[in-house]
Design an enzyme around this catalytic site. Sequence first.
Site, PDB file in Angstrom:
ATOM      1  N   ASP A 217       6.326  18.675  -3.274  1.00 16.53           N
ATOM      2  CA  ASP A 217       5.058  18.997  -3.933  1.00 16.53           C
ATOM      3  C   ASP A 217       4.834  18.092  -5.139  1.00 16.53           C
ATOM      4  O   ASP A 217       3.719  17.586  -5.360  1.00 16.53           O
ATOM      5  CB  ASP A 217       5.011  20.477  -4.351  1.00 16.53           C
ATOM      6  CG  ASP A 217       6.205  20.900  -5.203  1.00 16.53           C
ATOM      7  OD1 ASP A 217       7.264  20.232  -5.150  1.00 16.53           O
ATOM      8  OD2 ASP A 217       6.083  21.918  -5.905  1.00 16.53           O
TER       9      ASP A 217
ATOM     10  N   ILE B 198       3.064  24.128   2.035  1.00 12.30           N
ATOM     11  CA  ILE B 198       3.754  25.410   2.156  1.00 12.30           C
ATOM     12  C   ILE B 198       4.427  25.701   0.829  1.00 12.30           C
ATOM     13  O   ILE B 198       5.451  25.096   0.486  1.00 12.30           O
ATOM     14  CB  ILE B 198       4.795  25.379   3.292  1.00 12.30           C
ATOM     15  CG1 ILE B 198       4.148  24.931   4.607  1.00 12.30           C
ATOM     16  CG2 ILE B 198       5.446  26.754   3.456  1.00 12.30           C
ATOM     17  CD1 ILE B 198       5.143  24.689   5.728  1.00 12.30           C
ATOM     18  N   GLY B 199       3.829  26.592   0.047  1.00 16.09           N
ATOM     19  CA  GLY B 199       4.361  26.941  -1.261  1.00 16.09           C
ATOM     20  C   GLY B 199       5.050  28.287  -1.248  1.00 16.09           C
ATOM     21  O   GLY B 199       5.003  29.025  -0.257  1.00 16.09           O
TER      22      GLY B 199
ATOM     23  N   GLY C 181      11.152  17.847  -5.529  1.00 19.19           N
ATOM     24  CA  GLY C 181      10.355  18.580  -4.566  1.00 19.19           C
ATOM     25  C   GLY C 181       9.216  17.749  -3.999  1.00 19.19           C
ATOM     26  O   GLY C 181       8.613  16.935  -4.713  1.00 19.19           O
TER      27      GLY C 181
END
Length: 255
Positions: free
Chosen positions: A108, A7-8, A106
């Site tokens: 990510d 989910i970016g 993060g």
Amino acid sequence: MILAVKIGNTTISVAGFEDDHICFSASIETRKSATIYEYTNCFVQMMSFYQISVKEISGIAIASVVPILTNVICQAWKRLNNVSILVVDTGVKTGLNIKKHHMNMGTDLICSAVAATKLYTLPCIVISLGTATTFTAIDQQGCFLGTSITAGLQTSLTALLDNTAKLSEVELDAPNTLVGTSTVDSIKSGLIYGTASMIDGMYQKYQAILEEKATAILTGQYADMILPFCEKQYVYDEFLLLKGLHIIYQKNQKK
């Protein structure tokens, strides 16, 4: 099939894994105001397009940099198939050597580093080009050293157009020439060649920190656009983050 979902800020990326093979990949626009029902419908259409039944899904791994959407996306998938969902956060086993003062990085960045550590020769530098452009250093022992973060291509372009009244709309694509002869070409040149030059320069600085030849991996939404304009040699891995998510999911399964 295991689903990896990232989910970016701009897009939500999904990949289906069987063993270590990616069966399909797709992206949808991130909409913070969308409801569980709307995201459920998006995912139904996605799976239908690839002719994959939701019953084939045996687990889901999620990495999110948009906290407001994490539970929404989890609930959307739960409606489709009530399987185990792993949300990557503190406390989740990654296998990555992360110092305590880096624990707030993060997810990510963490997922990409996990994949880079397992799949590529160390030390390595992971360069991700998305909403932000990030540089991550991993040393010979697989230790996550830290990152640099700057505005991404689209973020920079939007800021430039929003704060300069006379500039026209500009499509984010490759410039025709380095030295622009129109405002549009000049902006494209500055963004594309400027980003490529920054990547080459930061790669050299990071390699000096690592003190030895490092594998440089380019990934993210805009990586394939920038790669032809870089002078250094980079490995391009479109699915690095999603591969890392899949690896983390496997690490957290009970034997």
